[in-house]
Structures are given as C-alpha cells and as structure tokens.
Design a protein around this motif. Structure first.
Motif, PDB file in Angstrom:
ATOM      1  N   GLY A  24      20.829   4.766   1.804  1.00  0.00           N
ATOM      2  CA  GLY A  24      21.375   5.793   0.957  1.00  0.00           C
ATOM      3  C   GLY A  24      20.926   7.310   0.964  1.00  0.00           C
ATOM      4  N   SER A  25      21.110   8.063   0.450  1.00  0.00           N
ATOM      5  CA  SER A  25      20.785   9.525   0.571  1.00  0.00           C
ATOM      6  C   SER A  25      19.369   9.412  -0.442  1.00  0.00           C
ATOM      7  CB  SER A  25      21.443  10.404   0.010  1.00  0.00           C
ATOM      8  OG  SER A  25      21.988  10.175  -1.583  1.00  0.00           O
ATOM      9  N   LYS A  26      18.441  10.383  -0.219  1.00  0.00           N
ATOM     10  CA  LYS A  26      17.111  10.642  -0.701  1.00  0.00           C
ATOM     11  C   LYS A  26      17.342  11.356  -2.309  1.00  0.00           C
ATOM     12  CE  LYS A  26      15.190   8.644   2.789  1.00  0.00           C
ATOM     13  NZ  LYS A  26      15.924   7.546   3.037  1.00  0.00           N
ATOM     14  N   THR A  27      17.041  10.452  -2.869  1.00  0.00           N
ATOM     15  CA  THR A  27      17.546  11.204  -4.476  1.00  0.00           C
ATOM     16  C   THR A  27      16.334  11.924  -5.099  1.00  0.00           C
ATOM     17  OG1 THR A  27      16.545   9.010  -5.793  1.00  0.00           O
ATOM     18  CG2 THR A  27      18.831   9.137  -4.979  1.00  0.00           C
ATOM     19  N   ASN A  28      16.462  12.559  -6.029  1.00  0.00           N
ATOM     20  CA  ASN A  28      15.267  13.189  -6.697  1.00  0.00           C
ATOM     21  C   ASN A  28      14.037  12.235  -7.176  1.00  0.00           C
ATOM     22  OD1 ASN A  28      13.898  15.420  -8.075  1.00  0.00           O
ATOM     23  ND2 ASN A  28      14.576  14.684  -9.974  1.00  0.00           N
ATOM     24  N   ALA A  29      14.578  10.873  -7.369  1.00  0.00           N
ATOM     25  CA  ALA A  29      13.248   9.940  -7.754  1.00  0.00           C
ATOM     26  C   ALA A  29      12.652   9.426  -6.445  1.00  0.00           C
ATOM     27  CB  ALA A  29      14.133   8.809  -8.245  1.00  0.00           C
ATOM     28  N   VAL A  30      13.466   9.566  -5.353  1.00  0.00           N
ATOM     29  CA  VAL A  30      12.670   9.200  -3.978  1.00  0.00           C
ATOM     30  C   VAL A  30      11.799  10.395  -3.887  1.00  0.00           C
ATOM     31  CG1 VAL A  30      13.002   9.236  -1.376  1.00  0.00           C
ATOM     32  CG2 VAL A  30      14.517   7.941  -3.150  1.00  0.00           C
ATOM     33  N   TRP A  31      12.088  11.601  -4.002  1.00  0.00           N
ATOM     34  CA  TRP A  31      11.163  12.722  -3.541  1.00  0.00           C
ATOM     35  C   TRP A  31      10.216  12.645  -4.757  1.00  0.00           C
ATOM     36  CZ3 TRP A  31      11.355  13.935   1.013  1.00  0.00           C
ATOM     37  CH2 TRP A  31      12.728  13.789   1.758  1.00  0.00           C
ATOM     38  N   GLN A  32      10.066  12.410  -5.817  1.00  0.00           N
ATOM     39  CA  GLN A  32       9.143  12.377  -6.615  1.00  0.00           C
ATOM     40  C   GLN A  32       8.111  11.240  -6.311  1.00  0.00           C
ATOM     41  OE1 GLN A  32      10.975  11.573 -10.723  1.00  0.00           O
ATOM     42  NE2 GLN A  32      11.250  13.917 -10.801  1.00  0.00           N
ATOM     43  N   ALA A  33       8.667   9.980  -5.808  1.00  0.00           N
ATOM     44  CA  ALA A  33       7.734   8.980  -5.540  1.00  0.00           C
ATOM     45  C   ALA A  33       7.102   9.326  -4.135  1.00  0.00           C
ATOM     46  CB  ALA A  33       8.617   7.799  -5.141  1.00  0.00           C
ATOM     47  N   ASP A  43      16.131   2.935  -8.581  1.00  0.00           N
ATOM     48  CA  ASP A  43      17.257   4.128  -8.676  1.00  0.00           C
ATOM     49  C   ASP A  43      18.208   3.887  -7.486  1.00  0.00           C
ATOM     50  OD1 ASP A  43      18.140   6.637 -10.028  1.00  0.00           O
ATOM     51  OD2 ASP A  43      17.815   7.506  -8.058  1.00  0.00           O
ATOM     52  N   ALA A  44      17.725   3.492  -6.304  1.00  0.00           N
ATOM     53  CA  ALA A  44      18.522   3.243  -5.086  1.00  0.00           C
ATOM     54  C   ALA A  44      19.360   1.807  -5.427  1.00  0.00           C
ATOM     55  CB  ALA A  44      17.649   3.075  -3.986  1.00  0.00           C
ATOM     56  N   GLY A  45      19.316   1.461  -6.511  1.00  0.00           N
ATOM     57  CA  GLY A  45      20.072   0.010  -6.723  1.00  0.00           C
ATOM     58  C   GLY A  45      19.327  -1.172  -5.954  1.00  0.00           C
ATOM     59  N   ILE A  46      18.055  -1.079  -5.795  1.00  0.00           N
ATOM     60  CA  ILE A  46      17.530  -2.264  -4.993  1.00  0.00           C
ATOM     61  C   ILE A  46      16.534  -3.051  -5.943  1.00  0.00           C
ATOM     62  CG2 ILE A  46      15.913  -3.126  -3.067  1.00  0.00           C
ATOM     63  CD1 ILE A  46      16.829  -0.637  -1.504  1.00  0.00           C
ATOM     64  N   ALA A 103       0.783  -1.228  -0.112  1.00  0.00           N
ATOM     65  CA  ALA A 103       0.132  -0.035   0.086  1.00  0.00           C
ATOM     66  C   ALA A 103       0.908   1.199  -0.119  1.00  0.00           C
ATOM     67  CB  ALA A 103      -0.983  -0.006   1.240  1.00  0.00           C
ATOM     68  N   VAL A 104       0.089   2.494  -0.195  1.00  0.00           N
ATOM     69  CA  VAL A 104       0.805   3.590  -0.464  1.00  0.00           C
ATOM     70  C   VAL A 104       1.544   4.012   1.064  1.00  0.00           C
ATOM     71  CG1 VAL A 104       0.465   6.263  -0.598  1.00  0.00           C
ATOM     72  CG2 VAL A 104      -0.776   4.397  -2.078  1.00  0.00           C
ATOM     73  N   ASP A 105       0.990   3.782   1.959  1.00  0.00           N
ATOM     74  CA  ASP A 105       1.374   4.237   3.504  1.00  0.00           C
ATOM     75  C   ASP A 105       2.786   3.298   3.630  1.00  0.00           C
ATOM     76  OD1 ASP A 105      -0.227   1.774   3.870  1.00  0.00           O
ATOM     77  OD2 ASP A 105       0.105   2.316   5.832  1.00  0.00           O
ATOM     78  N   GLN A 106       2.717   2.206   3.428  1.00  0.00           N
ATOM     79  CA  GLN A 106       4.109   1.307   3.412  1.00  0.00           C
ATOM     80  C   GLN A 106       5.079   1.835   2.631  1.00  0.00           C
ATOM     81  OE1 GLN A 106       2.296  -2.603   2.599  1.00  0.00           O
ATOM     82  NE2 GLN A 106       3.110  -3.336   4.568  1.00  0.00           N
ATOM     83  N   ALA A 107       4.811   2.194   1.209  1.00  0.00           N
ATOM     84  CA  ALA A 107       5.826   2.951   0.335  1.00  0.00           C
ATOM     85  C   ALA A 107       6.349   4.177   0.750  1.00  0.00           C
ATOM     86  CB  ALA A 107       4.979   3.129  -0.978  1.00  0.00           C
ATOM     87  N   VAL A 108       5.643   4.958   1.253  1.00  0.00           N
ATOM     88  CA  VAL A 108       6.100   6.150   1.803  1.00  0.00           C
ATOM     89  C   VAL A 108       7.215   5.946   3.207  1.00  0.00           C
ATOM     90  CG1 VAL A 108       5.583   8.444   3.319  1.00  0.00           C
ATOM     91  CG2 VAL A 108       4.163   7.553   1.349  1.00  0.00           C
ATOM     92  N   GLU A 109       6.586   5.064   3.915  1.00  0.00           N
ATOM     93  CA  GLU A 109       7.584   4.678   5.255  1.00  0.00           C
ATOM     94  C   GLU A 109       8.750   4.011   4.652  1.00  0.00           C
ATOM     95  OE1 GLU A 109       9.279   2.082   7.989  1.00  0.00           O
ATOM     96  OE2 GLU A 109       8.012   1.257   6.445  1.00  0.00           O
ATOM     97  N   PHE A 110       8.846   3.136   3.699  1.00  0.00           N
ATOM     98  CA  PHE A 110       9.934   2.573   3.028  1.00  0.00           C
ATOM     99  C   PHE A 110      10.719   3.496   2.679  1.00  0.00           C
ATOM    100  CE2 PHE A 110      12.595   0.423   0.074  1.00  0.00           C
ATOM    101  CZ  PHE A 110      12.839  -0.578   0.809  1.00  0.00           C
ATOM    102  N   LEU A 111      10.294   4.401   1.828  1.00  0.00           N
ATOM    103  CA  LEU A 111      11.210   5.466   1.175  1.00  0.00           C
ATOM    104  C   LEU A 111      11.963   6.260   2.000  1.00  0.00           C
ATOM    105  CD1 LEU A 111       8.834   6.342  -1.763  1.00  0.00           C
ATOM    106  CD2 LEU A 111      10.895   5.230  -1.950  1.00  0.00           C
ATOM    107  N   LEU A 112      11.079   6.892   3.147  1.00  0.00           N
ATOM    108  CA  LEU A 112      11.524   7.881   4.182  1.00  0.00           C
ATOM    109  C   LEU A 112      12.529   7.402   5.409  1.00  0.00           C
ATOM    110  CD1 LEU A 112       8.589  10.235   4.198  1.00  0.00           C
ATOM    111  CD2 LEU A 112      10.492  10.585   2.894  1.00  0.00           C
ATOM    112  N   LYS A 113      12.100   6.059   5.652  1.00  0.00           N
ATOM    113  CA  LYS A 113      12.882   5.680   6.774  1.00  0.00           C
ATOM    114  C   LYS A 113      13.660   4.404   6.467  1.00  0.00           C
ATOM    115  CE  LYS A 113       8.987   7.145   9.844  1.00  0.00           C
ATOM    116  NZ  LYS A 113       8.103   6.775  10.840  1.00  0.00           N
ATOM    117  N   ARG A 114      13.518   3.587   5.416  1.00  0.00           N
ATOM    118  CA  ARG A 114      14.028   2.249   5.283  1.00  0.00           C
ATOM    119  C   ARG A 114      14.929   2.071   4.115  1.00  0.00           C
ATOM    120  NH1 ARG A 114      10.239  -1.506   5.287  1.00  0.00           N
ATOM    121  NH2 ARG A 114      11.959  -3.104   5.410  1.00  0.00           N
ATOM    122  N   LEU A 115      14.891   3.168   3.067  1.00  0.00           N
ATOM    123  CA  LEU A 115      15.691   2.936   1.871  1.00  0.00           C
ATOM    124  C   LEU A 115      16.990   3.522   2.273  1.00  0.00           C
ATOM    125  CD1 LEU A 115      15.150   2.438  -1.154  1.00  0.00           C
ATOM    126  CD2 LEU A 115      14.919   4.977  -1.332  1.00  0.00           C
TER     127      LEU A 115
END
Length: 84
Positions: free
Chosen positions: A41-50, A77-80, A27-39
């Motif tokens: 490396g640094s937060k790339t432009n692709a992360v902020w777009q997501a 983009d994060a190589g995962i 779900a969307v909430d899991q995606a946001v949590e993963f991107l902001l807290k668990r991904l």
C-alpha cells in the motif's frame, strides 16, 4: 554504534499477507527496510512517523521503545496483524 545492531528486546511478529508464518522483525534496520520496501500500500503518515522514529533511534535521539511502538502502529495502520 552500527544501526543494524539496534536490536529490540522482544521481536515484533508481523503477519505478512500471503505467508504462512509471522515474520520476526528484530531490529531497527529491519523495521525501516520493511516499512520502505515491503509494506503493501501507500506510505501513510504513520509509516513516515515510524521511519522518522527509527531514524532518530539510529542517531541516538529516540529510544528503541519509541521506535518499536511507532513501527507497530504503522504496520497496524496498514491493516496488517502484528504480535508485539
């Protein structure tokens, strides 16, 4: 609509480093949590777009397919490795 109820039809399987099984992002909430807290490396432009796409989905401005595609792109983009 509760944002934690915005489920995708098909989960995104994320192959998190140092784990044996892919993690399903359902779900969307899991995606946001993963991107902001668990991904890693640094937060790339692709992360902020997501994050923005998922936020737009939560607020009814972006469709779930767009948010899912942006999430997949950011994780790749994060190589995962992702199974989408």
């Amino acid at each position: 609509m509760a944002w934690n109820r915005l489920l995708w039809r098909t989960p995104v399987l994320v192959n998190v480093p140092n784990t044996t099984e892919p993690e399903p992002i359902l779900a969307v909430d899991q995606a946001v949590e993963f991107l902001l807290k668990r991904l890693p490396g640094s937060k790339t432009n692709a992360v902020w777009q997501a994050v923005n796409a998922c936020s737009g989905c939560i607020h009814g401005q972006v469709g779930p397919t767009v948010a899912r595609e942006a999430f997949v792109a950011a994780v790749k983009d994060a190589g995962i490795r992702v199974e989408a």
